[in-house]
Design a protein around this motif. Structure first.
Motif, PDB file in Angstrom:
ATOM      1  N   GLU A 152       0.843  -1.207   0.000  1.00  0.00           N
ATOM      2  CA  GLU A 152       0.000   0.000   0.000  1.00  0.00           C
ATOM      3  C   GLU A 152       0.878   1.256   0.000  1.00  0.00           C
ATOM      4  OE1 GLU A 152      -0.368  -2.536   2.000  1.00  0.00           O
ATOM      5  OE2 GLU A 152      -2.363  -3.329   1.538  1.00  0.00           O
ATOM      6  N   ALA A 153       1.958   1.210   0.790  1.00  0.00           N
ATOM      7  CA  ALA A 153       2.838   2.369   0.877  1.00  0.00           C
ATOM      8  C   ALA A 153       3.549   2.599  -0.450  1.00  0.00           C
ATOM      9  CB  ALA A 153       3.860   2.174   1.992  1.00  0.00           C
ATOM     10  N   ALA A 154       4.013   1.507  -1.062  1.00  0.00           N
ATOM     11  CA  ALA A 154       4.718   1.630  -2.342  1.00  0.00           C
ATOM     12  C   ALA A 154       3.776   2.185  -3.410  1.00  0.00           C
ATOM     13  CB  ALA A 154       5.272   0.276  -2.769  1.00  0.00           C
ATOM     14  N   ASP A 155       2.543   1.659  -3.446  1.00  0.00           N
ATOM     15  CA  ASP A 155       1.573   2.126  -4.445  1.00  0.00           C
ATOM     16  C   ASP A 155       1.230   3.597  -4.233  1.00  0.00           C
ATOM     17  OD1 ASP A 155       1.571  -0.357  -5.490  1.00  0.00           O
ATOM     18  OD2 ASP A 155      -0.440  -0.938  -4.802  1.00  0.00           O
ATOM     19  N   GLY A 156       0.966   3.956  -2.976  1.00  0.00           N
ATOM     20  CA  GLY A 156       0.597   5.341  -2.664  1.00  0.00           C
ATOM     21  C   GLY A 156       1.720   6.292  -3.004  1.00  0.00           C
ATOM     22  N   SER A 157       2.929   5.901  -2.647  1.00  0.00           N
ATOM     23  CA  SER A 157       4.089   6.737  -2.934  1.00  0.00           C
ATOM     24  C   SER A 157       4.272   6.923  -4.438  1.00  0.00           C
ATOM     25  CB  SER A 157       5.331   6.089  -2.328  1.00  0.00           C
ATOM     26  OG  SER A 157       6.475   6.780  -2.732  1.00  0.00           O
ATOM     27  N   MET A 158       4.079   5.824  -5.167  1.00  0.00           N
ATOM     28  CA  MET A 158       4.224   5.878  -6.626  1.00  0.00           C
ATOM     29  C   MET A 158       3.195   6.820  -7.249  1.00  0.00           C
ATOM     30  SD  MET A 158       6.348   4.541  -8.601  1.00  0.00           S
ATOM     31  CE  MET A 158       6.721   3.957 -10.220  1.00  0.00           C
ATOM     32  N   ASP A 159       1.949   6.749  -6.740  1.00  0.00           N
ATOM     33  CA  ASP A 159       0.899   7.646  -7.255  1.00  0.00           C
ATOM     34  C   ASP A 159       1.291   9.112  -7.041  1.00  0.00           C
ATOM     35  OD1 ASP A 159      -0.564   5.495  -8.027  1.00  0.00           O
ATOM     36  OD2 ASP A 159      -1.985   5.555  -6.338  1.00  0.00           O
ATOM     37  N   ALA A 160       1.869   9.393  -5.867  1.00  0.00           N
ATOM     38  CA  ALA A 160       2.261  10.775  -5.566  1.00  0.00           C
ATOM     39  C   ALA A 160       3.448  11.187  -6.427  1.00  0.00           C
ATOM     40  CB  ALA A 160       2.612  10.915  -4.090  1.00  0.00           C
ATOM     41  N   ALA A 161       4.368  10.245  -6.651  1.00  0.00           N
ATOM     42  CA  ALA A 161       5.582  10.552  -7.403  1.00  0.00           C
ATOM     43  C   ALA A 161       5.293  10.796  -8.876  1.00  0.00           C
ATOM     44  CB  ALA A 161       6.596   9.423  -7.252  1.00  0.00           C
ATOM     45  N   ALA A 162       4.048  10.511  -9.308  1.00  0.00           N
ATOM     46  CA  ALA A 162       3.693  10.777 -10.709  1.00  0.00           C
ATOM     47  C   ALA A 162       3.663  12.271 -11.012  1.00  0.00           C
ATOM     48  CB  ALA A 162       2.337  10.151 -11.032  1.00  0.00           C
TER      49      ALA A 162
END
Lengths: 258, 228
Positions: A152-162
């Motif tokens: 969940e953390a990796a996915d959320g971080s990736m969404d923000a890093a977009a």
């Protein structure tokens, strides 16, 4: 010519921040539907140069939707009418023959016009600078997967890093606020275990700088709608949570320092 | 020839596990007999000759590869330099360019590089004579930035060709037709060119000064790469 678009462009011309700008009207009669919006402007500029006029200044770099350089408010919408698409990837086939199109720069007090459609987005850099860097010595690169990251953390971080830092969120906001940008930048580090050192000093410094330079957020949600990378407004909630926590955590830390 | 069982197994292993292949088969082709008075005529002859002599190169080489069981990665042809073919001819060189593009890859030779340097100088003169930059140098001007870049490229292009001309060997992506082995592989000259060339700018239209940064190999001796 068959298959081409005939367009009336109302484009903002402004020599510099000190001089008043105004709309100029240009007629483009041979725009191919396969051109991107920026290519259409390139063709218009080629013509202006041949006619001895000063071409229209606009920002661009990668032209593949990842660099965050292109801007333009097209018919009142940052990055134009197509959802989740930067101006460089917006194609003329999204417009109709005979359309009249209004093209403006990002409009925000924090983004002064440099020339025509080019604005100075340095205020976003000031926020990033305020975030600083992690001062802890980290040694050489650790092995992959040495630090466990929840999915969940990796996915959320990736969404923000977009976030590409284009500033469309600021341009869309009636308050000229940079909350979505700052939230994305704070969250893509703050959600990961690697981003925990100095997490709360970082958020406090970035939010304080943001509030100095930009307007304040009143939850209009225009930013989310304009974002070419579809960054969720939920990140602003995360930002607010971290900022409130920081007020307590940082107080404790300053107490310890004395 | 006698093969031991071990040799056969080793070859099978290399093919399976280490992707053993034959790197390149090169077909040398003289196009001197194709030269005509007009470039269009030359292009036509070149097209015809390449199609006639090399048209089945890929399928033939693949057939042989299948027969011996080792894949041939690249099939290429090496041809007479274009500058020789077009000497004294009239017409549009683009015609020839198209013919080459359809059938050939790229390589360099002394005459071609010298002609290129000449052409770049002409282009640079044309650029400075004809350049027109709208707007002024007093404020933000993207066209001035673009013009500056083109000016840079025109100086750099000459340097690039000069460097390629002075390096009388074939090495890496730099393939000089004069310097190749009898079977068409790149021929290095480590005795004379085992250095990185750093060129010092002396001003436009003045020859750049070469500084050599020698390449010293201490742990491993320098050797020619072999695909055989």
């Amino acid at each position: 010519m068959a298959g081409t678009l005939s367009l009336t462009l109302k484009i903002w011309r402004q020599p510099n921040a000190q001089t008043r700008g105004r709309f100029e009207t240009y007629q483009v009669d041979d725009a191919s539907p396969d051109m991107s919006f920026l290519e259409m402007l390139d063709v218009l500029n080629e013509r202006l140069i041949l006619e001895g006029e000063v071409p229209i200044a606009f920002d661009h770099d990668c032209r593949e939707g990842i660099c965050g350089m292109c801007s333009l408010v097209i018919n009142g919408t940052p990055h134009g009418p197509e959802k989740a698409t930067t101006t460089c990837q917006l194609h003329m086939r999204k417009f109709n023959d005979g359309d009249s199109i209004t093209v403006e720069p990002w409009r925000a007090a924090a983004f002064p016009v440099i020339r025509d459609l080019v604005v100075d987005r340095g205020s976003l850099d000031r926020i990033i600078e305020a975030g600083g860097y992690i001062t802890a010595p980290t040694g050489s690169a650790p092995d992959a997967n040495l630090i466990l990251v929840p999915k969940e953390a990796a996915d959320g971080s990736m969404d923000a890093a977009a976030c590409i830092g284009c500033g469309a969120c600021v341009a869309a906001c009636p308050n000229g606020a940079a909350q979505l940008f700052t939230a994305a930048k704070v969250s893509h580090l703050g959600l990961l275990p690697q981003g925990q050192p100095e997490r709360y000093q970082r958020v406090a410094a970035m939010v304080d700088t943001m509030e100095e330079l930009f307007g304040s957020c009143t939850n209009h949600g225009e930013c989310e709608a304009a974002c070419p990378k579809e960054i969720s407004i939920d990140f602003i909630a995360l930002l607010n949570r971290d900022y409130i926590k920081a007020q307590f955590k940082n107080r404790k830390l300053s107490g310890q320092r004395v | 020839m006698e093969y031991t069982q071990t040799e056969i197994l080793q070859t099978v292993r290399m093919t399976e596990m280490e992707h053993l292949d034959i790197r390149t088969v090169t077909l040398g082709l003289s196009l001197r007999d194709c030269a005509r008075d007009s470039i269009a005529g030359t292009a036509e002859r070149v097209r015809e000759k390449i199609a006639r002599t090399a048209g089945r190169l890929v399928s033939t080489v693949d057939e042989i590869g299948n027969e011996i069981g080792i894949r041939v990665a690249n099939k290429r042809i090496a041809i007479t330099p274009v500058s020789i073919l077009t000497e004294g001819a009239t017409g549009n060189p683009v015609d020839l360019g198209r013919a080459m593009w359809e059938r050939c890859g790229m390589s360099r030779d002394e005459a071609g590089l010298k002609a290129t340097i000449e052409r770049v100088r002409q282009l640079r003169d044309e650029f400075w004579r004809d350049v027109k930059v709208p707007g002024s140098g007093e404020s933000f001007n993207q066209n001035l930035e673009h013009a500056g870049r083109v000016a840079d490229f025109l100086e750099f292009a000459e340097l690039l060709a000069t460097d390629a001309l002075h390096r009388k060997e074939s090495c890496g992506g730099h393939f000089r037709e004069e310097y190749q082995t009898s079977d068409g592989e790149a021929q290095r000259d480590d005795a004379n060119f085992c250095y990185v060339g750093a060129w010092e700018f002396q001003g436009v239209d003045k020859p750049a000064v070469l500084h050599k940064e020698p390449l010293n190999f201490e742990a491993i001796p320098l050797a020619q790469r072999s695909y055989k």
